[in-house]
Design an enzyme around this catalytic site. Structure first.
Site, short mmCIF file in Angstrom:
data_model
loop_
_atom_site.label_atom_id
_atom_site.label_comp_id
_atom_site.label_asym_id
_atom_site.label_seq_id
_atom_site.Cartn_x
_atom_site.Cartn_y
_atom_site.Cartn_z
N ALA A 1 137.99 56.62 133.24
CA ALA A 1 137.52 57.94 133.63
C ALA A 1 136.98 58.59 132.35
O ALA A 1 137.72 59.22 131.59
CB ALA A 1 138.66 58.75 134.23
N GLY B 1 140.43 66.45 128.56
CA GLY B 1 140.78 65.11 129.04
C GLY B 1 140.83 65.08 130.55
O GLY B 1 140.30 65.98 131.22
N ASN B 2 141.45 64.05 131.10
CA ASN B 2 141.64 64.00 132.56
C ASN B 2 142.94 63.26 132.86
O ASN B 2 143.64 62.82 131.95
CB ASN B 2 140.43 63.38 133.26
N TYR B 3 143.24 63.11 134.15
CA TYR B 3 144.57 62.63 134.55
C TYR B 3 144.71 61.11 134.59
O TYR B 3 145.74 60.59 135.03
CB TYR B 3 144.90 63.17 135.94
#
Ligand code: PMT
Length: 397
Positions: A277, A209-211
């Site tokens: 994102a 995943g990402n932030y």
């Protein structure tokens, strides 16, 4: 008369800045608004209801009943009457009560009954404003869709210097005028917004995943809805809540799900703003059982995901507008311009992780907007609500 026939409930609370409420009421009335003041008991310690009612031509409401004749003041009626509730000044105590539904005075019950949009102009000492509790309460108000008119920095009543001074009445008036001018500017427009991260499953308990928190995309959705657009918000896995009748939210988890939902929705849209994102890669295989730890290296092969923006760019019609984001760490402008062309975007919103306070998770962002001719407009660091408003002004109109 920019505010002709607008009904404004002006809430006044117990701050030294209450004296500015008199000028604010006068400016709103001069602009054509009808103003009803609701004051808290401590507000009356700072400015008298007589001054305020003389300016508005209406009795100031403070108690649930008028003591001498038992007249009942209905907060519910005020909630239906208003086109806008503006609380200026709003103390830390009032902000906290609004955030947590502590309805122990007429102003808070009116707030909880309010059908109209709400604006809040905080006023307090710098340390109170900087306290995490105040920040959390203001975040809660933002998540309810309330608009925060950030306090200014300068000398405070305590003689300390910092952020906490209620904005000047002239500035608040211009925020209110701007709000009503833009309110219907996107009516009949259908806008697709993607927000948040995507999660790409490795096994039943792990993912790539990402932030991304979803804050930027949700602020865009809220601002478009506030201006009258019909918004389809495709959200990756985020903990954000959103509550507006013009917003249809579709929750997805993976890039593939976001791609399918976006491709299905886009043909019916006037504009798409792609703020998500999206993971560029996913594991080539997903394990059906939790992968156990061993002594050997675990290799996970990654395969590319579909590029949603580029796919929408391919099917975009001449009457549709496509706006992308670029999150960069180096060669920001060059990379953003490459993305505009490659994905057939009309505009790209560039944010860089090199700018303090910009990008993932923060409540603020610092952006530049580039068009297809390579023209660039730079903006200061602002709250994500304000950034959303700038993006819509520049790219959607
Ligand atoms: O959610 P927050 O915590 O508030 O953070 C906001 C943000 C930093 C996520 C946001 O401001 C932002 O920059 N979003 C885009 C992040 C990104 O993925 O940028 P990119 O440069 O990798 O992608 C360029 C564009 O293509 C983006 O519009 C992206 O949505 C889109 N894309 C990317 C990959 C992919 N497979 N499909 C896409 O549509």
């Amino acid at each position: 008369m920019t505010l002709k026939d607008k009904h404004i409930v002006l809430g006044v609370t117990g701050s030294i800045a209450a004296y500015k409420a008199a000028s604010l009421a006068r400016l709103l009335i001069k602009a054509g608004a009808e103003v009803q003041i609701v004051i808290t008991p401590s507000g009356k310690e700072f400015i008298t209801p007589v001054t305020l009612s003389a300016l508005t031509g209406k009795p100031v409401v403070s108690e649930f009943f008028t003591a001498n004749d038992g007249t009942w003041h209905s907060h519910v009626d005020l909630g239906q009457w208003a086109d806008l509730m503006l609380i200026a000044p709003a103390t830390a105590a009032t902000v906290g009560k609004m955030a947590n539904g502590i309805a122990d005075n007429m102003l808070i019950t009116t707030y909880l009954s309010m059908k109209a949009p709400v604006m809040v102009a905080p006023a307090m000492d710098l340390d109170m404003f900087a306290h995490p509790s105040t920040a959390r309460n203001l975040d809660l108000l933002r998540s309810y869709g309330n608009i925060i008119i950030e306090p200014a920095a300068g000398e405070l009543a305590s003689h300390l210097i910092g952020k906490g001074r209620m904005e000047e009445p002239e500035k608040i008036l211009s925020v209110v005028e701007d709000f009503f001018r833009k309110q219907e500017s996107l009516s009949k427009k259908k806008i697709l917004i993607t927000a948040g991260p995507t999660f790409e499953k490795i096994d039943p308990v792990r993912f790539i995943g990402n932030y991304s928190s979803g804050k930027m995309g949700f602020a865009l959705a809220e601002e478009c809805a506030r201006r009258g657009a019909e918004v389809t918000l495709i959200a990756g896995p985020v903990s954000m809540k959103i509550n507006h009748p013009n917003i249809t939210r579709i929750d997805v988890e993976s890039a593939e799900e976001m791609y399918n939902a976006s491709m299905k929705a886009f043909p019916d849209m006037n504009t798409a703003i792609l703020c998500a994102a999206v993971a560029d890669f996913r594991p080539s295989r997903q394990y059906t059982e939790k992968v156990k730890r061993g002594e050997d290296i675990l290799n996970i092969d990654l395969v590319p995901n579909k590029d949603i923006a580029a796919s929408l760019g391919k099917i975009k019609k001449s009457n549709q507008r496509l706006i992308g984001f670029a999150l960069e760490t180096n060669d920001e402008q060059t990379n953003a311009l490459k993305k505009i062309v490659k994905k057939n975007l009309d505009y790209i919103v560039l944010n860089s992780l090199n700018d303090p306070g910009a990008g993932f998770k923060y409540d603020t962002n610092k952006i530049s907007i580039l068009n297809r001719n390579g023209e660039k407009k730079d903006y200061a660091l602002k709250s994500k609500q304000e950034v959303a408003s700038d993006i819509i002004d520049e790219t959607v109109g």
